[in-house]
Design a protein around this motif. Sequence first.
Motif, PDB file in Angstrom:
ATOM      1  N   GLU A 154      31.028  -4.608  69.788  1.00  9.85           N
ATOM      2  CA  GLU A 154      29.976  -5.597  70.531  1.00  9.85           C
ATOM      3  C   GLU A 154      30.321  -5.733  71.958  1.00  9.85           C
ATOM      4  O   GLU A 154      29.404  -5.419  72.793  1.00  9.85           O
ATOM      5  CB  GLU A 154      30.070  -6.930  69.972  1.00  9.85           C
ATOM      6  CG  GLU A 154      28.896  -7.820  70.168  1.00  9.85           C
ATOM      7  CD  GLU A 154      28.674  -8.950  69.481  1.00  9.85           C
ATOM      8  OE1 GLU A 154      28.555 -10.122  70.171  1.00  9.85           O
ATOM      9  OE2 GLU A 154      28.744  -8.955  68.241  1.00  9.85           O
ATOM     10  N   LYS A 155      31.769  -5.788  72.479  1.00 13.15           N
ATOM     11  CA  LYS A 155      31.947  -5.832  73.758  1.00 13.15           C
ATOM     12  C   LYS A 155      31.667  -4.473  74.526  1.00 13.15           C
ATOM     13  O   LYS A 155      31.087  -4.664  75.770  1.00 13.15           O
ATOM     14  CB  LYS A 155      33.532  -6.060  73.975  1.00 13.15           C
ATOM     15  CG  LYS A 155      33.696  -7.714  73.590  1.00 13.15           C
ATOM     16  CD  LYS A 155      35.295  -7.951  73.548  1.00 13.15           C
ATOM     17  CE  LYS A 155      35.737  -9.349  73.211  1.00 13.15           C
ATOM     18  NZ  LYS A 155      37.143  -9.597  73.243  1.00 13.15           N
TER      19      LYS A 155
ATOM     20  N   ASP B  92      33.847  -6.748  66.831  1.00 19.15           N
ATOM     21  CA  ASP B  92      34.036  -7.470  68.101  1.00 19.15           C
ATOM     22  C   ASP B  92      34.214  -6.770  69.165  1.00 19.15           C
ATOM     23  O   ASP B  92      33.620  -6.823  70.181  1.00 19.15           O
ATOM     24  CB  ASP B  92      35.168  -8.936  67.949  1.00 19.15           C
ATOM     25  CG  ASP B  92      35.112  -9.635  69.355  1.00 19.15           C
ATOM     26  OD1 ASP B  92      33.971 -10.023  69.822  1.00 19.15           O
ATOM     27  OD2 ASP B  92      36.399  -9.688  69.623  1.00 19.15           O
TER      28      ASP B  92
END
Length: 157
Positions: free
Chosen positions: A16-17, A13
């Motif tokens: 991805e950010k 996560d």
Amino acid sequence: MERAKMMLELSKDEAEKVSKISVNPHKPHIEMSFYEDFSVRGIRVDRVQPGIVVCSFTVPPRLLDMNGNLSSGAIANLVDEVGYSVIREEGLPMSVSVTMSISYVSTAKVDDELEVMGRLLGQKGSIFGTIVSFKNKASGKTIAEGRHTLFRHASKI
């Protein structure tokens, strides 16, 4: 070493950010750079007089450490920025930081209102000494105090 790698490794996560962050080139003297926008956004200049700059800001979530306190890095950055602003003069070369010594006395949390005061301690030739103090406006408690030495070299160009 493995433990350090694990701590620095991004989760899927988080990766991805980070991959979605876009930093566009800025136009100097027209708009703020990514760094300026991140580090000094929200700071209000309350008073400027020879040798003194007084600012205030509300601690934003982006400047917190993992314990929910204003990060020591944010404080160090502001010692650098405010210390420089005390000696800045239009038309003269920029100064470079030589030393900084910071005493972290207390903590500040998100939404705390802080006053930051920079004062010129003195000058000898091209060397300037400043002091920058951080106080909680509501409690009057000192958060940090930094001494900052700067060098300004006259350009020969």
